[in-house]
Design an enzyme around this catalytic site. Structure first.
Site, short mmCIF file in Angstrom:
data_model
loop_
_atom_site.label_atom_id
_atom_site.label_comp_id
_atom_site.label_asym_id
_atom_site.label_seq_id
_atom_site.Cartn_x
_atom_site.Cartn_y
_atom_site.Cartn_z
N ALA A 96 0.69 -1.22 0.00
CA ALA A 96 -0.01 0.04 -0.11
C ALA A 96 0.82 1.22 -0.11
O ALA A 96 0.55 2.07 -0.90
CB ALA A 96 -0.88 0.08 1.18
N LYS A 144 4.65 8.38 16.71
CA LYS A 144 4.09 7.28 16.12
C LYS A 144 3.99 5.94 16.99
O LYS A 144 3.02 5.35 17.38
CB LYS A 144 4.42 7.23 14.68
CG LYS A 144 3.44 6.06 14.21
CD LYS A 144 3.80 6.20 12.63
CE LYS A 144 2.66 5.25 12.09
NZ LYS A 144 3.07 5.20 10.40
N ASN A 200 1.37 2.92 18.51
CA ASN A 200 1.55 1.88 17.95
C ASN A 200 1.69 0.69 19.13
O ASN A 200 1.12 -0.47 19.03
CB ASN A 200 2.77 1.72 17.11
CG ASN A 200 2.29 2.22 15.47
OD1 ASN A 200 1.17 2.52 15.22
ND2 ASN A 200 3.19 2.43 14.91
N SER A 226 -2.82 -2.10 11.63
CA SER A 226 -2.28 -3.08 10.77
C SER A 226 -1.91 -4.41 11.49
O SER A 226 -1.95 -5.58 10.73
CB SER A 226 -0.72 -2.61 10.34
OG SER A 226 0.04 -2.27 11.48
#
Length: 335
Positions: free
Chosen positions: A10, A206, A210, A275
């Site tokens: 992606a 980030k 996560n 994800s």
């Protein structure tokens, strides 16, 4: 510039298509149906408004030696996949080739060129045998944080959900001619490409989300919105992020937004699957070490207690093992 996109999924597809449309020389490293589709039809990008862009000038190869030396190698794979690419990766390297690590989680190079008491230290959770550090010279590496969300909807076709920002940074914080040229190239392709003098603090912002949202999402089969709006999991996220922040601060990281702002940002994304949850649903290997195990290890290195992260890591590691047993592969490295 000559770009090799290692990982034609992606994010790699999004980058490669836009760079090609801007006139850059783009080669995808791909396999199977993706390889055939790209060579037959190029790469198609579906934008959030439903319009499409078609990059017909790209090519794809399976053997990296067929691509030859590049100016820029964009690593857009999952963190645990990089090691398996090392034998062929060096065929893409010329004397000045930049390797841009566009990978989620804690990078293996985190302590390289850091300075201070931890300078040069290895992270066994993400590079247990030192193969990554040995296979990719530190001097080549440009750090990057990926902010866009996109989905590979079929071979050679990417749907962009939102975002166009890819922050860049030299490991020592310098603003070099090469990173300026890279940023200029990405901006010409329509991306935001700010150059950070503190790429590690950007990585932590980030990773801060996560380390909590990904494993909880995978374990509970819940979206970001679900996790943030359910009081018990919102409190769980808060505890994990509090522990992670303490680890980062001991490493000199400056968190420029508050914990509440970070959670609110995740909630605003809505009913989005992480994800790691998508990988669980497809029975794939999890990015557990880069996203969670690395923070456990950094807690040990800095003497910072991480009891909540440890517990979530343990049960997610069991989930990863269960998935691996079903496939007959995936070795978990102890944090």
């Amino acid at each position: 510039m000559k770009y090799a996109i290692v990982g034609a999924g992606a994010i790699g597809g999004y980058l490669g298509a836009k760079l090609s449309l801007a006139g850059e020389d783009v080669t995808f490293i791909a396999r199977n149906k993706n390889l055939a589709a790209i060579n037959a039809r190029g790469f198609r990008l579906v934008l959030p408004d439903g319009s499409e862009q078609h990059a017909g000038g790209v090519r794809a190869v399976q053997d990296m030696a067929d691509a030859g030396p590049q100016d820029v190698v964009l690593l857009t794979t999952k963190a645990h996949q990089v090691r398996d690419l090392l034998p062929g990766l060096r065929a893409l390297f010329g004397p000045e080739t930049m390797v841009v690590t566009m990978i989620n989680g804690m990078p293996w190079w985190y302590f390289h060129k850091l300075g201070g008491p931890y300078d040069g230290r290895a992270l066994s959770s993400v590079d247990p045998d030192g193969a990554l550090a040995a296979g990719i010279e530190t001097e080549r590496i440009i750090g990057s944080i990926v902010y866009p969300a996109a989905e590979l909807v079929e071979p050679g076709v990417v749907k962009l959900i939102e975002g166009n920002r890819f922050t860049l940074g030299e490991l020592d914080g310098a603003r070099t001619p090469r990173i300026e040229a890279l940023a200029k190239s990405l901006m010409a392709a329509g991306f935001k490409a700010p150059v950070s003098r503190d790429i590690r603090s950007e990585i932590w912002v980030k990773l801060w989300g996560n380390v909590s949202f990904n494993p909880i999402s995978a374990l509970a089969h819940a979206t970001l919105e679900d996790i943030c709006r359910f009081p018990l999991t919102r409190e769980l996220v808060t505890r994990m992020m509090t522990e992670a922040r303490a680890v980062g601060e001991k490493l000199g990281v400056e968190f420029k937004i508050s914990l509440e702002q970070r959670i609110a940002g995740a909630e605003a994304v809505g009913a989005h699957k992480t994800s790691m949850l998508v990988d669980v649903e497809h029975g794939r290997a999890l990015e557990l070490q880069a996203l969670v195990g690395s923070v456990v290890e950094l807690g040990r290195i800095t003497g910072s207690p991480t009891p909540t992260i440890d517990a979530i890591y343990a049960v997610t590691a069991l989930l990863a093992k269960t998935l691996a047993d079903g496939r007959g592969r995936l070795e978990l490295q102890p944090a």
